[in-house]
Write a protein that holds these residues in place. Structure first.
Motif, mmCIF file in Angstrom:
data_model
loop_
_atom_site.group_PDB
_atom_site.id
_atom_site.type_symbol
_atom_site.label_atom_id
_atom_site.label_comp_id
_atom_site.label_asym_id
_atom_site.label_seq_id
_atom_site.Cartn_x
_atom_site.Cartn_y
_atom_site.Cartn_z
ATOM 1 N N UNK A 128 -16.083 23.556 -15.603
ATOM 2 C CA UNK A 128 -16.891 24.506 -14.217
ATOM 3 C C UNK A 128 -18.649 24.642 -14.924
ATOM 4 N N UNK A 129 -19.037 24.374 -14.051
ATOM 5 C CA UNK A 129 -20.311 23.962 -13.900
ATOM 6 C C UNK A 129 -21.758 24.064 -12.863
ATOM 7 N N UNK A 130 -22.289 24.987 -12.662
ATOM 8 C CA UNK A 130 -22.941 25.191 -11.634
ATOM 9 C C UNK A 130 -24.246 24.350 -11.470
ATOM 10 N N UNK A 131 -24.497 24.008 -10.207
ATOM 11 C CA UNK A 131 -25.359 22.551 -10.304
ATOM 12 C C UNK A 131 -26.408 23.124 -8.431
ATOM 13 N N UNK A 132 -27.398 23.287 -9.132
ATOM 14 C CA UNK A 132 -29.030 23.870 -8.657
ATOM 15 C C UNK A 132 -28.960 23.007 -7.416
ATOM 16 N N UNK A 133 -28.780 24.144 -6.758
ATOM 17 C CA UNK A 133 -28.609 23.942 -4.193
ATOM 18 C C UNK A 133 -29.975 22.316 -4.696
ATOM 19 N N UNK B 30 -12.069 16.119 -9.827
ATOM 20 C CA UNK B 30 -12.877 16.500 -9.607
ATOM 21 C C UNK B 30 -14.028 16.972 -8.020
ATOM 22 N N UNK B 31 -14.295 18.040 -8.164
ATOM 23 C CA UNK B 31 -15.279 19.204 -7.100
ATOM 24 C C UNK B 31 -15.497 19.429 -6.987
ATOM 25 N N UNK B 32 -16.890 19.428 -6.031
ATOM 26 C CA UNK B 32 -17.923 19.930 -5.393
ATOM 27 C C UNK B 32 -17.524 20.988 -4.714
ATOM 28 N N UNK B 33 -18.137 22.381 -5.101
ATOM 29 C CA UNK B 33 -17.723 23.474 -3.591
ATOM 30 C C UNK B 33 -19.099 24.288 -3.462
ATOM 31 N N UNK B 34 -19.421 25.150 -2.069
ATOM 32 C CA UNK B 34 -20.696 25.498 -1.994
ATOM 33 C C UNK B 34 -19.374 26.721 -1.548
ATOM 34 N N UNK B 35 -20.537 27.583 -2.248
ATOM 35 C CA UNK B 35 -20.041 29.109 -2.040
ATOM 36 C C UNK B 35 -21.266 30.036 -1.942
ATOM 37 N N UNK B 36 -20.964 30.714 -0.753
ATOM 38 C CA UNK B 36 -22.047 30.976 -0.020
ATOM 39 C C UNK B 36 -20.827 32.886 0.271
ATOM 40 N N UNK B 37 -22.072 33.983 -0.018
ATOM 41 C CA UNK B 37 -21.903 35.413 -0.113
ATOM 42 C C UNK B 37 -21.523 36.043 1.721
ATOM 43 N N UNK B 38 -20.714 36.076 2.238
ATOM 44 C CA UNK B 38 -20.262 36.045 3.266
ATOM 45 C C UNK B 38 -20.062 37.574 3.684
ATOM 46 N N UNK B 39 -20.281 38.695 4.301
ATOM 47 C CA UNK B 39 -20.342 40.174 4.271
ATOM 48 C C UNK B 39 -20.273 40.906 2.881
#
Length: 181
Positions: A82-87, A133-142
């Motif tokens: 797992x590797x975080x990618x800049x926006x 291999x996947x790219x996933x967007x995570x958001x903080x919701x509530x």
């Protein structure tokens, strides 16, 4: 009529299922995601997604409704990397990243590049035996991190831009996907 009944059942399942899905980080969401995929728990899996996507995700992965191998096609899954990618980098591969930033705020959006090991019943272009291999967007919701979007990663582009893991399997991933029938 059948579709309305199916959606009603899914809605009731989502409302009645009492397990709360909370995680302090996207990394923990990924761990839960892979656990729920391996254990064929579509309701729990759908609750990892943002609210606006939960019913669609559950409907898509509910084998009893769709009669297709989706979540149920995967016998086992585990995280390889797992590797975080800049926006900024992520927006090259996922144009909607800017929409998530606009809606949730930059501090509430993260994108990760994932390498996931699958053992599947039948290979398809989205689920193959070996590393996927996947790219996933995570958001903080509530206040909680949720999956907003997940795509099969364009590994050729990611490697060409120096953003990959650099493994041989990753280098051959696009070609392997082309050969799956």
């Amino acid at each position: 009529m059948k579709r309305m009944v199916s959606l009603g059942i899914i809605g009731i399942c989502l409302l009645c299922y009492g397990t709360e899905i909370r995680a302090a980080s996207p990394n923990q969401i990924v761990q839960k995601e892979l656990e729920y995929i391996s254990n064929h728990k579509p309701v729990l899996y759908s609750k990892l997604w943002i609210r606006s996507m939960q019913t669609s995700v559950l409907f898509h992965h509910n084998d009893r409704i769709h009669h297709q191998d989706t979540l149920y096609n995967i016998k086992h899954s585990s995280l390889v990397g797992i590797k975080q990618m800049s926006l900024t980098k992520a927006s090259i591969y996922m144009p909607r990243v800017s929409q998530y930033v606009s809606k949730f705020g930059k501090e509430n959006v993260q994108v990760y590049y994932l390498a996931v090991q699958y053992d599947v019943k039948k290979e398809n272009i989205y689920q193959m035996n070996g590393t996927n291999y996947f790219l996933q967007v995570f958001v903080r919701e509530y206040g909680d991190w949720k999956i907003a979007e997940s795509i099969v990663a364009p590994t050729d582009q990611i490697l060409a831009n120096g953003n990959g893991f650099g493994t041989d399997e990753e280098k051959n991933y696009s070609e392997k996907r082309k050969n799956v029938k």
